[in-house]
Design a protein around this motif. Structure first.
Motif, PDB file in Angstrom:
ATOM      1  N   UNK A 121       0.811  -1.226   0.000  1.00  0.00           N
ATOM      2  CA  UNK A 121       0.000   0.000   0.000  1.00  0.00           C
ATOM      3  C   UNK A 121       0.845   1.276   0.000  1.00  0.00           C
ATOM      4  N   UNK A 173       2.374   2.335   2.605  1.00  0.00           N
ATOM      5  CA  UNK A 173       2.304   2.959   3.934  1.00  0.00           C
ATOM      6  C   UNK A 173       3.668   2.923   4.611  1.00  0.00           C
ATOM      7  N   UNK A 184      -1.920   7.805  -4.015  1.00  0.00           N
ATOM      8  CA  UNK A 184      -3.262   8.089  -3.484  1.00  0.00           C
ATOM      9  C   UNK A 184      -4.343   7.663  -4.484  1.00  0.00           C
ATOM     10  N   UNK A 229      -4.525   3.846  -4.548  1.00  0.00           N
ATOM     11  CA  UNK A 229      -5.152   3.282  -3.344  1.00  0.00           C
ATOM     12  C   UNK A 229      -6.681   3.327  -3.408  1.00  0.00           C
ATOM     13  N   UNK A 230      -7.213   4.267  -4.172  1.00  0.00           N
ATOM     14  CA  UNK A 230      -8.673   4.377  -4.255  1.00  0.00           C
ATOM     15  C   UNK A 230      -9.297   3.130  -4.878  1.00  0.00           C
ATOM     16  N   UNK A 264     -14.345  10.565  -2.670  1.00  0.00           N
ATOM     17  CA  UNK A 264     -13.750  10.246  -3.976  1.00  0.00           C
ATOM     18  C   UNK A 264     -14.726  10.239  -5.142  1.00  0.00           C
ATOM     19  N   UNK A 285      -6.934   5.854   6.704  1.00  0.00           N
ATOM     20  CA  UNK A 285      -7.269   7.018   5.868  1.00  0.00           C
ATOM     21  C   UNK A 285      -6.353   7.069   4.657  1.00  0.00           C
ATOM     22  N   UNK A 286      -5.052   6.867   4.896  1.00  0.00           N
ATOM     23  CA  UNK A 286      -4.097   6.897   3.780  1.00  0.00           C
ATOM     24  C   UNK A 286      -4.389   5.764   2.805  1.00  0.00           C
ATOM     25  N   UNK A 287      -4.750   4.594   3.364  1.00  0.00           N
ATOM     26  CA  UNK A 287      -5.053   3.454   2.491  1.00  0.00           C
ATOM     27  C   UNK A 287      -6.291   3.712   1.642  1.00  0.00           C
ATOM     28  N   UNK A 288      -7.185   4.581   2.115  1.00  0.00           N
ATOM     29  CA  UNK A 288      -8.377   4.940   1.330  1.00  0.00           C
ATOM     30  C   UNK A 288      -8.075   6.038   0.321  1.00  0.00           C
ATOM     31  N   UNK A 289      -6.809   6.450   0.265  1.00  0.00           N
ATOM     32  CA  UNK A 289      -6.448   7.500  -0.687  1.00  0.00           C
ATOM     33  C   UNK A 289      -6.725   8.892  -0.149  1.00  0.00           C
ATOM     34  N   UNK A 290      -6.959   8.996   1.172  1.00  0.00           N
ATOM     35  CA  UNK A 290      -7.206  10.315   1.768  1.00  0.00           C
ATOM     36  C   UNK A 290      -5.910  10.856   2.357  1.00  0.00           C
ATOM     37  N   UNK A 291      -5.762  12.153   2.288  1.00  0.00           N
ATOM     38  CA  UNK A 291      -4.605  12.810   2.879  1.00  0.00           C
ATOM     39  C   UNK A 291      -4.982  13.187   4.318  1.00  0.00           C
TER      40      UNK A 291
END
Lengths: 261, 224
Positions: free
Chosen positions: A64, A66, A92, A95-96, A124, B93-99
């Protein structure tokens, strides 16, 4: 992607892979995961099996982005990036298209259940707020969360937290689902119930899944391919039959300890 | 974004009104007595009203509000973010593409930028009211005289300096508390330490920024 790895995922061609990991080593400081390569075919399930501290959760975090990798490349849904130097904006966006269920569920504690699930939709997509709420409500009911959906996660059972995390992971209909220790902390009945839900929804949504677990039953129940991880390295890799008859020590210990023939 | 700011404003702003109001009244009262006590040997207690006006607007209002917001909210912000880190929520949150900065920090910063100047304005008014209570009710001076001194000594630039400081303090508190909260390792034991560090660094930062502003303002013609 090595021919050996391609062969283990049911004859899928490279363009059918929704996730390809090549020579992933990380994190950047002291690598715990070393030279891991694996591929997950579209709509397929791949289980990464390993004991505690074998590097499974870290592998998911590296995929991911991370955690920063030392080297390796990752391709998700046809978009490749250098795991050691990913572009954050691109990451980013990638990841969506990935749904993630963390071991701890990691629901946002300040939000209600329905807000947790609608969050990716609200952030999103251009879906109207009311429609996002309907989507989230419907999905929460599908995964089996009953009762008031305006509760915060701290008032939920562990099973309901996991269900909610699954709903959140699936709400954008991802092509790839990453699941870390789905049965962790659940009793046998609850874990089996969650497995059924996971299987059913994965089939309905047609997404691929990479499941990391120390529980052998996942290898025998869900997957099209299994990688066995020990000390951060894939020590064996293959389909179910291969795993049953593997002569590798680590695999044999895993299989024998659980009395699987 | 606006909804996020409104949600944060409820806790960071509206939730602090009673504390700020009570504290400001008392600080106004205390200040007037301290100044009057110093001026009593010269028979000039009534001049206390002049000191109250500009001192409250420029210094006491913004500082009292900043210290109360640090005590009340900086620890809460850092603790909340550190707890989210420990629970894996930031990763989620980061994994969902959110900053996380955009999703978590910006609404809090926005709310602080609205709340601090508003609370400072309330604090200034109530400290002046506290000063009036001390001057008129306790020391027995005429209300009209108090208002006249207030009117003569208080200028728009005093309010400008005070409110300007509050904006600076809001930025500082928001950024330092968020940085302390988000910068911790993913451990439960890190939460308390993050909250403590946030309070300490925010307080030091507010005092340092206040000193700097006072020095700068002193040398800018028209602001002193």
């Amino acid at each position: 992607m090595s021919p050996a790895l391609q062969g283990t995922v049911g004859g899928t061609t490279p363009e059918d892979f929704v996730l390809e990991v090549a020579d992933l080593t990380g994190p950047a400081g002291v690598p715990v995961v070393r030279h891991v390569s694996l591929a997950v075919g579209r709509g397929r399930t791949h289980v990464v099996l390993g004991a505690m501290h074998s590097g499974k959760s870290l592998l998911l975090r590296l995929i991911l982005g991370l955690e920063r990798s030392r080297h390796g490349s990752i391709t998700i849904d046809g978009v490749a990036f250098d795991a050691a130097r990913p572009n954050e904006d691109e990451l980013r966006r990638i990841r969506r298209g990935v749904g993630v269920v963390f071991e701890s569920s990691a629901l946002v504690s300040r939000l209600t259940l329905v807000e947790n699930v609608e969050l990716p939709v609200v952030e999103h997509t251009a879906v109207a707020a009311a429609d996002a709420r309907d989507m989230a409500t419907q999905l929460l009911r599908e995964v089996g969360v009953l009762g008031d959906l305006e509760r915060t996660p701290d008032r939920l059972s562990r099973l309901d937290r996991r269900r909610t995390a699954l709903a959140r992971a699936l709400v954008l209909k991802p092509s790839l689902l990453l699941v870390d220790e789905p049965g962790h902390g659940l009793d046998a009945d609850a874990a089996a119930e969650l497995d059924d839900t996971l299987l059913g929804l994965q089939e309905r949504y047609g997404c691929a899944a990479l499941i990391c677990s120390q529980e052998l039953r996942y290898a025998f129940r869900l997957p099209h391919a299994v990688s066995v991880l020990a000390r951060g390295t894939v020590v064996d890799h293959g389909d179910l039959d291969h795993l049953r008859h593997s002569r590798h020590d680590v695999v044999r210990r895993l299989v024998d300890r659980r009395g699987v023939a | 974004m606006a909804a996020g700011v409104m949600r944060e404003l409820d806790g960071l702003g509206f939730g602090a009104i009673r504390l700020v109001a009570a504290s400001s009244l008392l600080v106004g009262l205390i200040t007037v007595f301290q100044v009057a006590y110093q001026l009593a040997p010269y028979g000039a207690e009534v001049v206390s009203a002049r000191a109250i006006a500009w001192f409250v607007a420029r210094e006491i209002g913004p500082i009292v509000v900043a210290v109360l917001v640090v005590a009340r909210s900086a620890a809460a912000i850092a603790g909340e973010f550190a707890s989210m880190s420990a629970n894996g929520e930031i990763d989620a949150l980061r994994a969902m593409g959110l900053d996380p900065v955009k999703y978590l920090v910006v609404p809090k910063l926005g709310a602080l930028l609205i709340a601090l100047p508003a609370l400072t304005a309330i604090a200034i008014v109530l400290a002046v009211v506290g000063g009036w209570v001390g001057m008129s009710v306790v020391l027995g001076f005429n209300t009209a005289l108090y208002l006249e001194h207030l009117h003569e000594s208080l200028a728009i630039r005093d309010l400008g300096v005070g409110l300007g400081k509050s904006v600076l303090f809001a930025m500082l508190i928001g950024l330092v508390a968020a940085d302390e909260g988000l910068g911790v390792e993913r451990r439960i034991s890190a939460i308390g330490a993050a909250a403590t560090r946030a309070v300490v660094f925010c307080l030091l930062g507010v005092l340092a920024a206040d000193t700097l502003v006072n020095v700068v303002v002193y040398f800018i013609p028209g602001l002193t």
